[in-house]
Design a protein around this motif. Structure first.
Motif, PDB file in Angstrom:
ATOM      1  N   THR A  35       0.841  -1.198   0.000  1.00  0.00           N
ATOM      2  CA  THR A  35       0.000   0.000   0.000  1.00  0.00           C
ATOM      3  C   THR A  35       0.874   1.245   0.000  1.00  0.00           C
ATOM      4  OG1 THR A  35      -0.120   0.061   2.428  1.00  0.00           O
ATOM      5  CG2 THR A  35      -1.804  -1.221   1.283  1.00  0.00           C
ATOM      6  N   GLU A  36       0.264   2.362  -0.360  1.00  0.00           N
ATOM      7  CA  GLU A  36       0.979   3.645  -0.347  1.00  0.00           C
ATOM      8  C   GLU A  36       0.105   4.711   0.286  1.00  0.00           C
ATOM      9  OE1 GLU A  36       2.379   4.791  -4.194  1.00  0.00           O
ATOM     10  OE2 GLU A  36       3.914   3.225  -4.279  1.00  0.00           O
ATOM     11  N   ARG A  37       0.765   5.666   0.918  1.00  0.00           N
ATOM     12  CA  ARG A  37       0.075   6.841   1.455  1.00  0.00           C
ATOM     13  C   ARG A  37       1.020   8.032   1.413  1.00  0.00           C
ATOM     14  NH1 ARG A  37      -0.513   5.536   7.895  1.00  0.00           N
ATOM     15  NH2 ARG A  37      -1.492   3.637   7.097  1.00  0.00           N
ATOM     16  N   SER A  38       0.463   9.219   1.562  1.00  0.00           N
ATOM     17  CA  SER A  38       1.262  10.447   1.435  1.00  0.00           C
ATOM     18  C   SER A  38       1.723  11.001   2.771  1.00  0.00           C
ATOM     19  CB  SER A  38       0.456  11.524   0.695  1.00  0.00           C
ATOM     20  OG  SER A  38      -0.746  11.814   1.401  1.00  0.00           O
ATOM     21  N   THR A  39       1.193  10.473   3.872  1.00  0.00           N
ATOM     22  CA  THR A  39       1.629  10.925   5.201  1.00  0.00           C
ATOM     23  C   THR A  39       1.835   9.715   6.098  1.00  0.00           C
ATOM     24  OG1 THR A  39      -0.646  11.172   6.022  1.00  0.00           O
ATOM     25  CG2 THR A  39       0.385  13.123   5.023  1.00  0.00           C
ATOM     26  N   PHE A  40       2.761   9.864   7.044  1.00  0.00           N
ATOM     27  CA  PHE A  40       2.989   8.815   8.043  1.00  0.00           C
ATOM     28  C   PHE A  40       3.567   9.471   9.279  1.00  0.00           C
ATOM     29  CE2 PHE A  40       5.522   5.484  10.121  1.00  0.00           C
ATOM     30  CZ  PHE A  40       4.553   4.505  10.260  1.00  0.00           C
ATOM     31  N   GLU A  41       2.890   9.248  10.416  1.00  0.00           N
ATOM     32  CA  GLU A  41       3.311   9.827  11.695  1.00  0.00           C
ATOM     33  C   GLU A  41       3.555  11.329  11.581  1.00  0.00           C
ATOM     34  OE1 GLU A  41       6.625   7.493  13.071  1.00  0.00           O
ATOM     35  OE2 GLU A  41       5.335   5.846  13.750  1.00  0.00           O
ATOM     36  N   ARG A  44       5.150  14.152   5.668  1.00  0.00           N
ATOM     37  CA  ARG A  44       4.710  13.981   4.294  1.00  0.00           C
ATOM     38  C   ARG A  44       5.809  13.311   3.470  1.00  0.00           C
ATOM     39  NH1 ARG A  44       0.034  15.926   3.055  1.00  0.00           N
ATOM     40  NH2 ARG A  44       0.469  15.659   0.838  1.00  0.00           N
ATOM     41  N   GLY A  45       5.393  12.528   2.501  1.00  0.00           N
ATOM     42  CA  GLY A  45       6.320  11.838   1.623  1.00  0.00           C
ATOM     43  C   GLY A  45       5.549  10.885   0.729  1.00  0.00           C
ATOM     44  N   LYS A  46       6.247   9.955   0.147  1.00  0.00           N
ATOM     45  CA  LYS A  46       5.611   8.898  -0.632  1.00  0.00           C
ATOM     46  C   LYS A  46       5.947   7.584   0.059  1.00  0.00           C
ATOM     47  CE  LYS A  46       4.857   7.114  -5.281  1.00  0.00           C
ATOM     48  NZ  LYS A  46       5.238   7.185  -6.721  1.00  0.00           N
ATOM     49  N   PHE A  47       5.076   7.188   0.978  1.00  0.00           N
ATOM     50  CA  PHE A  47       5.348   6.056   1.845  1.00  0.00           C
ATOM     51  C   PHE A  47       4.745   4.778   1.261  1.00  0.00           C
ATOM     52  CE2 PHE A  47       5.263   9.824   4.590  1.00  0.00           C
ATOM     53  CZ  PHE A  47       6.526   9.741   5.159  1.00  0.00           C
ATOM     54  N   ASN A  62      10.071   5.401   2.647  1.00  0.00           N
ATOM     55  CA  ASN A  62       9.716   6.631   1.954  1.00  0.00           C
ATOM     56  C   ASN A  62      10.432   6.600   0.609  1.00  0.00           C
ATOM     57  OD1 ASN A  62       9.177   9.193   1.039  1.00  0.00           O
ATOM     58  ND2 ASN A  62       9.920  10.256   2.871  1.00  0.00           N
ATOM     59  N   LEU A  63       9.692   6.450  -0.466  1.00  0.00           N
ATOM     60  CA  LEU A  63      10.308   6.348  -1.783  1.00  0.00           C
ATOM     61  C   LEU A  63      11.092   7.600  -2.156  1.00  0.00           C
ATOM     62  CD1 LEU A  63       7.411   4.637  -3.778  1.00  0.00           C
ATOM     63  CD2 LEU A  63       9.386   3.566  -2.666  1.00  0.00           C
ATOM     64  N   GLU A  64      10.779   8.729  -1.491  1.00  0.00           N
ATOM     65  CA  GLU A  64      11.515   9.971  -1.742  1.00  0.00           C
ATOM     66  C   GLU A  64      12.839  10.001  -0.981  1.00  0.00           C
ATOM     67  OE1 GLU A  64       8.748  13.003  -0.668  1.00  0.00           O
ATOM     68  OE2 GLU A  64       7.491  12.702  -2.449  1.00  0.00           O
ATOM     69  N   GLN A  65      12.947   9.207   0.081  1.00  0.00           N
ATOM     70  CA  GLN A  65      14.190   9.084   0.864  1.00  0.00           C
ATOM     71  C   GLN A  65      14.358   7.612   1.237  1.00  0.00           C
ATOM     72  OE1 GLN A  65      12.933  12.087   3.890  1.00  0.00           O
ATOM     73  NE2 GLN A  65      14.840  13.140   3.355  1.00  0.00           N
ATOM     74  N   PRO A  66      14.685   6.771   0.283  1.00  0.00           N
ATOM     75  CA  PRO A  66      14.630   5.317   0.490  1.00  0.00           C
ATOM     76  C   PRO A  66      15.589   4.776   1.534  1.00  0.00           C
ATOM     77  CG  PRO A  66      15.656   5.858  -1.621  1.00  0.00           C
ATOM     78  CD  PRO A  66      15.068   7.127  -1.095  1.00  0.00           C
ATOM     79  N   HIS A  67      16.622   5.520   1.897  1.00  0.00           N
ATOM     80  CA  HIS A  67      17.592   5.007   2.870  1.00  0.00           C
ATOM     81  C   HIS A  67      17.286   5.444   4.300  1.00  0.00           C
ATOM     82  CE1 HIS A  67      19.985   3.433  -0.382  1.00  0.00           C
ATOM     83  NE2 HIS A  67      20.045   4.614  -0.948  1.00  0.00           N
ATOM     84  N   CYS A  68      16.252   6.254   4.483  1.00  0.00           N
ATOM     85  CA  CYS A  68      15.890   6.708   5.825  1.00  0.00           C
ATOM     86  C   CYS A  68      15.055   5.643   6.541  1.00  0.00           C
ATOM     87  CB  CYS A  68      15.099   8.007   5.748  1.00  0.00           C
ATOM     88  SG  CYS A  68      16.075   9.426   5.212  1.00  0.00           S
ATOM     89  N   LEU A  69      15.222   5.551   7.847  1.00  0.00           N
ATOM     90  CA  LEU A  69      14.425   4.633   8.667  1.00  0.00           C
ATOM     91  C   LEU A  69      13.131   5.345   9.035  1.00  0.00           C
ATOM     92  CD1 LEU A  69      17.269   3.307  10.987  1.00  0.00           C
ATOM     93  CD2 LEU A  69      16.247   2.112   9.034  1.00  0.00           C
ATOM     94  N   VAL A  70      12.025   4.893   8.471  1.00  0.00           N
ATOM     95  CA  VAL A  70      10.751   5.584   8.635  1.00  0.00           C
ATOM     96  C   VAL A  70      10.073   5.210   9.944  1.00  0.00           C
ATOM     97  CG1 VAL A  70       8.447   5.946   7.656  1.00  0.00           C
ATOM     98  CG2 VAL A  70      10.437   5.761   6.142  1.00  0.00           C
ATOM     99  N   ALA A  71       9.957   3.928  10.225  1.00  0.00           N
ATOM    100  CA  ALA A  71       9.237   3.463  11.416  1.00  0.00           C
ATOM    101  C   ALA A  71      10.075   3.688  12.668  1.00  0.00           C
ATOM    102  CB  ALA A  71       8.894   1.980  11.273  1.00  0.00           C
ATOM    103  N   SER A  72       9.439   4.168  13.716  1.00  0.00           N
ATOM    104  CA  SER A  72      10.168   4.464  14.953  1.00  0.00           C
ATOM    105  C   SER A  72      10.790   3.200  15.542  1.00  0.00           C
ATOM    106  CB  SER A  72       9.246   5.128  15.974  1.00  0.00           C
ATOM    107  OG  SER A  72       8.168   4.274  16.313  1.00  0.00           O
TER     108      SER A  72
END
Length: 252
Positions: A35-41, A44-47, A62-72
Motif C-alpha cells: 500500500t501507499e500513502r502520502s503521510t505517516f506519523e 509527508r512523503g511517498k510512503f 519513503n520512496l523519496e528518501q529510500p535510505h531513511c528509517l521511517v518506522a520508529s
C-alpha cells in the motif's frame, strides 16, 4: 502475483487509513498487501508499506528518501544495536519484511531467515531489496544450522499478521538463541503488545528471563494504553541502563 484493481473486505478496511492498495497477492502463509500513502506519523512523503493485515505494518519506506528509517521501532532497534553491540560482526535476523535493518547494516555479515518466499520476492520488486543474504525457511530451523557462539546479534522480527509464531516464543527457542550467541551477544525481539494487562508479555518476559539473566524492555510511548512495538533486549552479560532518542526503558 497480480496487480489489484478492485477492493473488497480487508482491502476496504485498509483504504480507511488513507492508503492506496497497489498490489496484493497470497502465499501459503498469508495475504500480502503493498500500500501507499502520502503521510505517516505526521510527516509527508511517498510512503510504501508491506502489510499482512489492516492494522499492522511489516515494513515501510519513503520512496523519496529510500535510505531513511521511517518506522520508529526500526530507529529504536538500530539505536539499541549501536549502543549494546556497536562493534558487532555477525548478525542473524528472523523475519525479513522489506529488509530494513539488514539493509541498514549492509556492510556487516547479517543473515536473514524468511519463511515466506513470496515476501522476499515482493521486497525485491516493490521495495528495491537485493535479496542478498536472505535464506528462505523457518527461522528456528535455519538458526540451528549456525555454529555455536557465532552470532553477536539475533534479532527476532517475525510476524504473521499481528502475532509472533508461537514456536518462536518458547523456552526451547530462547535456549537455542543463547547457544548461538557469542558470550557478549544480545538478543533483540520486536513484540507488538500492550503495556497494561498484557498477560502474554509477562509470560514472554518470564520465559526469556529463565535463559538470560539480563532482560530489558523499551517503549517509545510508555503511557500509551493500546498496542505498540516494544523492544526486548536480553543477554548473558549485564546491560547498562539506556535511554535512546525515542525509547524509554520500562519495568515489566
Amino acid at each position: 502475483m497480480e496487480q489489484i484493481n478492485r477492493n473488497n473486505g480487508l482491502e476496504k478496511h485498509i483504504l480507511l487509513f488513507g492508503s492506496t492498495l497497489i498490489f496484493k497477492t497470497s502465499s501459503i502463509y498469508q495475504t500480502i498487501f503493498v500500500t501507499e500513502r502520502s503521510t505517516f506519523e505526521g510527516k509527508r512523503g511517498k510512503f510504501r508499506m508491506l502489510q499482512f493485515s489492516s492494522d499492522s505494518i511489516q515494513g515501510i519506506m519513503n520512496l523519496e528518501q529510500p535510505h531513511c528509517l521511517v518506522a520508529s521501532y526500526s530507529r529504536i532497534t538500530v539505536d539499541l544495536i549501536d549502543h549494546y553491540a556497536s562493534d558487532f560482526k555477525n548478525g542473524f535476523i528472523i523475519g525479513h519484511g522489506i529488509g530494513t535493518v539488514s539493509s541498514h547494516y549492509s556492510n556487516k555479515n547479517m543473515l536473514t531467515a524468511e519463511i515466506d518466499p513470496v515476501v522476499v520476492e515482493v521486497s525485491k520488486k516493490y521495495f528495491g531489496h537485493t535479496g542478498k543474504n536472505v535464506l528462505v525457511g523457518d527461522g528456528q530451523a535455519l538458526l540451528k544450522t549456525r555454529e555455536a557462539n557465532s552470532q553477536d546479534i539475533i534479532f527476532l522480527d517475525a510476524y504473521s499478521g499481528t502475532d509472533i509464531p508461537i514456536h518462536l516464543t518458547t523456552k526451547d527457542f530462547f535456549t537455542l538463541t543463547n547457544e548461538k550467541l557469542a558470550n557478549n551477544g544480545i538478543l533483540i525481539m520486536n513484540y507488538l503488545g500492550n503495556l497494561r494487562n498484557d498477560k502474554f508479555l509477562h509470560t514472554l518476559h518470564a520465559t526469556i528471563s529463565e535463559i538470560f539473566p539480563c532482560v530489558k524492555v523499551f517503549s517509545a510511548l510508555p503511557n500509551k494504553i493500546t498496542k505498540q512495538n516494544l523492544l526486548i533486549v536480553a543477554s548473558q552479560r549485564i546491560l547498562d541502563d539506556f535511554k535512546s532518542q525515542e525509547a524509554t526503558q520500562i519495568q515489566i
